[in-house]
Design a protein around this motif. Structure first.
Motif, PDB file in Angstrom:
ATOM      1  N   LEU A  58      25.082  18.511  19.292  1.00  0.00           N
ATOM      2  CA  LEU A  58      26.438  19.923  19.245  1.00  0.00           C
ATOM      3  C   LEU A  58      27.282  19.120  18.311  1.00  0.00           C
ATOM      4  O   LEU A  58      27.655  17.885  18.391  1.00  0.00           O
ATOM      5  CB  LEU A  58      26.828  19.963  20.509  1.00  0.00           C
ATOM      6  N   VAL A  59      28.939  19.891  18.172  1.00  0.00           N
ATOM      7  CA  VAL A  59      29.863  19.542  17.352  1.00  0.00           C
ATOM      8  C   VAL A  59      30.441  20.007  18.892  1.00  0.00           C
ATOM      9  O   VAL A  59      30.748  20.942  19.285  1.00  0.00           O
ATOM     10  CB  VAL A  59      29.601  20.310  16.875  1.00  0.00           C
ATOM     11  N   LEU A  60      31.633  19.250  19.447  1.00  0.00           N
ATOM     12  CA  LEU A  60      32.205  19.411  20.407  1.00  0.00           C
ATOM     13  C   LEU A  60      33.586  19.760  19.894  1.00  0.00           C
ATOM     14  O   LEU A  60      34.180  19.389  19.189  1.00  0.00           O
ATOM     15  CB  LEU A  60      32.952  17.995  21.104  1.00  0.00           C
ATOM     16  N   ARG A  61      34.098  20.762  20.811  1.00  0.00           N
ATOM     17  CA  ARG A  61      34.997  21.547  19.691  1.00  0.00           C
ATOM     18  C   ARG A  61      36.128  22.074  20.896  1.00  0.00           C
ATOM     19  O   ARG A  61      37.564  22.188  20.949  1.00  0.00           O
ATOM     20  CB  ARG A  61      34.749  23.831  20.352  1.00  0.00           C
ATOM     21  N   MET A  62      36.448  20.774  21.732  1.00  0.00           N
ATOM     22  CA  MET A  62      37.167  20.379  23.073  1.00  0.00           C
ATOM     23  C   MET A  62      37.711  19.218  22.697  1.00  0.00           C
ATOM     24  O   MET A  62      36.528  18.080  22.727  1.00  0.00           O
ATOM     25  CB  MET A  62      37.164  20.590  24.343  1.00  0.00           C
ATOM     26  N   THR A  63      38.186  18.726  22.632  1.00  0.00           N
ATOM     27  CA  THR A  63      39.164  17.729  23.061  1.00  0.00           C
ATOM     28  C   THR A  63      38.537  16.564  23.829  1.00  0.00           C
ATOM     29  O   THR A  63      38.026  17.636  24.856  1.00  0.00           O
ATOM     30  CB  THR A  63      40.732  17.453  23.201  1.00  0.00           C
ATOM     31  N   ARG A  64      38.497  14.839  24.683  1.00  0.00           N
ATOM     32  CA  ARG A  64      38.128  14.503  24.672  1.00  0.00           C
ATOM     33  C   ARG A  64      39.557  14.289  25.957  1.00  0.00           C
ATOM     34  O   ARG A  64      38.337  14.457  27.243  1.00  0.00           O
ATOM     35  CB  ARG A  64      38.537  12.905  24.678  1.00  0.00           C
ATOM     36  N   GLU A  65      39.843  14.621  25.856  1.00  0.00           N
ATOM     37  CA  GLU A  65      41.616  14.859  26.774  1.00  0.00           C
ATOM     38  C   GLU A  65      41.355  16.183  27.746  1.00  0.00           C
ATOM     39  O   GLU A  65      41.448  16.644  28.713  1.00  0.00           O
ATOM     40  CB  GLU A  65      42.777  15.011  26.668  1.00  0.00           C
ATOM     41  N   GLU A  66      40.773  17.640  27.264  1.00  0.00           N
ATOM     42  CA  GLU A  66      40.398  18.972  28.632  1.00  0.00           C
ATOM     43  C   GLU A  66      38.792  19.039  28.777  1.00  0.00           C
ATOM     44  O   GLU A  66      38.487  19.202  29.060  1.00  0.00           O
ATOM     45  CB  GLU A  66      40.113  19.562  26.287  1.00  0.00           C
ATOM     46  N   ILE A  67      38.133  17.746  28.331  1.00  0.00           N
ATOM     47  CA  ILE A  67      36.958  17.153  28.975  1.00  0.00           C
ATOM     48  C   ILE A  67      37.380  16.983  29.990  1.00  0.00           C
ATOM     49  O   ILE A  67      36.469  17.052  30.792  1.00  0.00           O
ATOM     50  CB  ILE A  67      35.686  16.487  28.303  1.00  0.00           C
ATOM     51  N   GLY A  68      38.113  15.585  29.730  1.00  0.00           N
ATOM     52  CA  GLY A  68      37.861  14.665  30.977  1.00  0.00           C
ATOM     53  C   GLY A  68      38.824  15.928  32.019  1.00  0.00           C
ATOM     54  O   GLY A  68      39.355  16.369  33.486  1.00  0.00           O
ATOM     55  N   SER A  69      40.196  17.366  31.618  1.00  0.00           N
ATOM     56  CA  SER A  69      40.333  18.133  32.513  1.00  0.00           C
ATOM     57  C   SER A  69      39.661  18.546  33.552  1.00  0.00           C
ATOM     58  O   SER A  69      39.534  19.095  34.748  1.00  0.00           O
ATOM     59  CB  SER A  69      41.882  18.725  32.140  1.00  0.00           C
ATOM     60  N   TYR A  70      38.593  19.347  32.617  1.00  0.00           N
ATOM     61  CA  TYR A  70      37.492  20.102  32.886  1.00  0.00           C
ATOM     62  C   TYR A  70      36.879  19.116  34.457  1.00  0.00           C
ATOM     63  O   TYR A  70      36.386  19.994  35.427  1.00  0.00           O
ATOM     64  CB  TYR A  70      36.515  20.338  32.403  1.00  0.00           C
ATOM     65  N   LEU A  71      35.847  17.786  33.903  1.00  0.00           N
ATOM     66  CA  LEU A  71      35.480  17.016  34.919  1.00  0.00           C
ATOM     67  C   LEU A  71      35.999  16.705  35.442  1.00  0.00           C
ATOM     68  O   LEU A  71      35.910  16.011  36.342  1.00  0.00           O
ATOM     69  CB  LEU A  71      34.444  16.025  34.206  1.00  0.00           C
ATOM     70  N   GLY A  72      37.360  16.194  36.015  1.00  0.00           N
ATOM     71  CA  GLY A  72      38.628  15.804  36.772  1.00  0.00           C
ATOM     72  C   GLY A  72      38.313  14.221  36.663  1.00  0.00           C
ATOM     73  O   GLY A  72      38.485  13.611  37.386  1.00  0.00           O
ATOM     74  N   MET A  73      38.331  13.867  35.329  1.00  0.00           N
ATOM     75  CA  MET A  73      38.681  12.340  35.150  1.00  0.00           C
ATOM     76  C   MET A  73      39.357  12.210  33.963  1.00  0.00           C
ATOM     77  O   MET A  73      40.023  12.993  33.117  1.00  0.00           O
ATOM     78  CB  MET A  73      37.027  11.956  34.432  1.00  0.00           C
ATOM     79  N   LYS A  74      40.053  10.746  33.948  1.00  0.00           N
ATOM     80  CA  LYS A  74      40.957  10.649  33.082  1.00  0.00           C
ATOM     81  C   LYS A  74      40.807  10.537  31.686  1.00  0.00           C
ATOM     82  O   LYS A  74      39.576  10.265  31.746  1.00  0.00           O
ATOM     83  CB  LYS A  74      41.896   9.600  33.307  1.00  0.00           C
ATOM     84  N   LEU A  75      41.872  10.620  30.254  1.00  0.00           N
ATOM     85  CA  LEU A  75      41.255  10.117  29.022  1.00  0.00           C
ATOM     86  C   LEU A  75      40.424   9.309  28.944  1.00  0.00           C
ATOM     87  O   LEU A  75      39.472   9.278  28.330  1.00  0.00           O
ATOM     88  CB  LEU A  75      42.419  11.153  28.429  1.00  0.00           C
ATOM     89  N   GLU A  76      41.448   7.569  29.558  1.00  0.00           N
ATOM     90  CA  GLU A  76      40.318   7.494  29.110  1.00  0.00           C
ATOM     91  C   GLU A  76      38.919   6.754  29.982  1.00  0.00           C
ATOM     92  O   GLU A  76      38.848   5.945  28.901  1.00  0.00           O
ATOM     93  CB  GLU A  76      41.239   5.719  30.081  1.00  0.00           C
ATOM     94  N   THR A  77      38.714   7.217  31.032  1.00  0.00           N
ATOM     95  CA  THR A  77      37.649   7.420  31.116  1.00  0.00           C
ATOM     96  C   THR A  77      36.725   7.926  30.922  1.00  0.00           C
ATOM     97  O   THR A  77      35.330   7.653  30.417  1.00  0.00           O
ATOM     98  CB  THR A  77      37.653   7.713  33.496  1.00  0.00           C
ATOM     99  N   VAL A  78      36.971   9.280  30.104  1.00  0.00           N
ATOM    100  CA  VAL A  78      36.119   9.895  29.516  1.00  0.00           C
ATOM    101  C   VAL A  78      36.030   9.229  28.355  1.00  0.00           C
ATOM    102  O   VAL A  78      34.483   8.959  27.615  1.00  0.00           O
ATOM    103  CB  VAL A  78      36.582  11.391  28.784  1.00  0.00           C
ATOM    104  N   SER A  79      36.157   8.580  27.717  1.00  0.00           N
ATOM    105  CA  SER A  79      36.437   7.725  26.389  1.00  0.00           C
ATOM    106  C   SER A  79      36.265   6.469  26.779  1.00  0.00           C
ATOM    107  O   SER A  79      34.588   6.324  25.777  1.00  0.00           O
ATOM    108  CB  SER A  79      38.029   7.112  25.922  1.00  0.00           C
ATOM    109  N   ARG A  80      35.700   5.947  27.606  1.00  0.00           N
ATOM    110  CA  ARG A  80      34.876   4.624  28.298  1.00  0.00           C
ATOM    111  C   ARG A  80      33.653   4.685  28.262  1.00  0.00           C
ATOM    112  O   ARG A  80      32.585   4.387  28.132  1.00  0.00           O
ATOM    113  CB  ARG A  80      35.926   4.389  29.564  1.00  0.00           C
ATOM    114  N   THR A  81      33.372   6.099  29.879  1.00  0.00           N
ATOM    115  CA  THR A  81      32.138   6.596  29.679  1.00  0.00           C
ATOM    116  C   THR A  81      31.224   7.368  28.056  1.00  0.00           C
ATOM    117  O   THR A  81      30.105   7.049  28.045  1.00  0.00           O
ATOM    118  CB  THR A  81      32.079   8.140  30.300  1.00  0.00           C
ATOM    119  N   PHE A  82      32.231   8.345  26.893  1.00  0.00           N
ATOM    120  CA  PHE A  82      30.973   7.682  25.783  1.00  0.00           C
ATOM    121  C   PHE A  82      30.761   6.442  25.551  1.00  0.00           C
ATOM    122  O   PHE A  82      30.499   6.274  24.697  1.00  0.00           O
ATOM    123  CB  PHE A  82      32.226   8.570  24.801  1.00  0.00           C
ATOM    124  N   SER A  83      31.974   5.696  24.717  1.00  0.00           N
ATOM    125  CA  SER A  83      31.479   4.401  24.433  1.00  0.00           C
ATOM    126  C   SER A  83      30.494   3.503  25.088  1.00  0.00           C
ATOM    127  O   SER A  83      29.677   3.248  24.635  1.00  0.00           O
ATOM    128  CB  SER A  83      33.005   3.327  24.489  1.00  0.00           C
TER     129      SER A  83
END
Length: 251
Positions: A181-206
């Protein structure tokens, strides 16, 4: 926004099974096509509708991606959902006759406009259409409950895993890959939806990449281990399955 007064042939649309009810007769389909009389193009970053705007229609996403969001007390945008082709948006406006959120295009998009007063009238005449509208409303309720579960009980890894699985499953229903899949949303937008900080989203992807569960190149995501992702999204079910397998082996 560019509104095109073009005839929309619902009967030949490749998204028909996703956003329209099955079982309509030919005359009923003709009447429905008369109602869905135009499309609206929405440029990336533009709003299809905004909070407080009078509610007049539902919108079937024909192409592109949208996000719905509200503004929090401190002025931040809170993402409440992501919508893709074949899905209906705009039902937030039914209860108070005005929209309760913004719907913003994440890429150039096109929607079919369904005037709600005419849809209501046809729903009273066509039981299949009425049932379908009720089904869409019920799906929205279930989706809201799922998001509350995500935010209330799941850890960061579980939230992101469930989000990716849901996204790829919805895309697969539209003919796309089960693992890419290609994510059409930014990681910041994913974080906003999931109730997670941007840093947490990036760290979890890693972390998922380090565990060889996914491969990520900018917005492209390849799911390399679907079962591993499912185990992260629902660890209790995974533990139960493992226990059952052990019991079978022991017997």
């Amino acid at each position: 926004m560019d509104i095109q007064s073009l005839k929309v042939a619902c009967s030949s649309c490749n998204l028909r099974e996703l956003c329209l009810p099955m079982g309509l007769s030919a005359p009923e389909m003709v009447r429905l096509e008369d109602v869905v009389s135009n499309r609206r193009r929405v440029k990336r970053g533009a709003a299809l509708f905004t909070i407080g705007e009078p509610f007049t229609a539902l919108y079937a996403v024909r192409s592109g991606f949208f996000k719905t969001c509200v503004t929090s007390i401190d002025g931040r945008d809170q993402v409440t959902g992501f919508q893709m082709m074949g899905e209906i948006i705009g039902m937030d406006g039914i209860v108070h006759d005005q929209h309760a959120c913004d719907a913003v295009a994440l890429e150039d998009a096109e929607v079919c406009v369904l005037p709600f007063d005419k849809i209501e009238q046809l729903s009273r005449e066509f039981s299949a259409l009425q049932h379908h509208v009720h089904k869409i409303m019920s799906r929205e309720i279930v989706r809201d409950q799922s998001v509350m579960l995500l935010l209330g009980t799941m850890r960061a890894e579980e939230r992101l895993a469930a989000f990716l699985l849901n996204l790829v499953q919805r895309l697969h229903a539209r003919g796309f890959s089960q693992s890419e899949l290609v994510l059409r949303m930014t990681r910041e937008e994913i974080g906003s939806y999931l109730g997670m900080k941007l840093e947490t989203v990036s760290r979890t992807f890693s972390r998922f990449m380090d565990d060889d569960i996914i491969e990520v190149k900018q917005r492209y995501v390849l799911i390399k281990d679907t079962q591993g992702l499912e185990a992260l999204a629902n660890p209790h079910a995974a533990a139960g399955n493992a226990k059952a397998e052990r019991n079978i082996s022991a017997s």
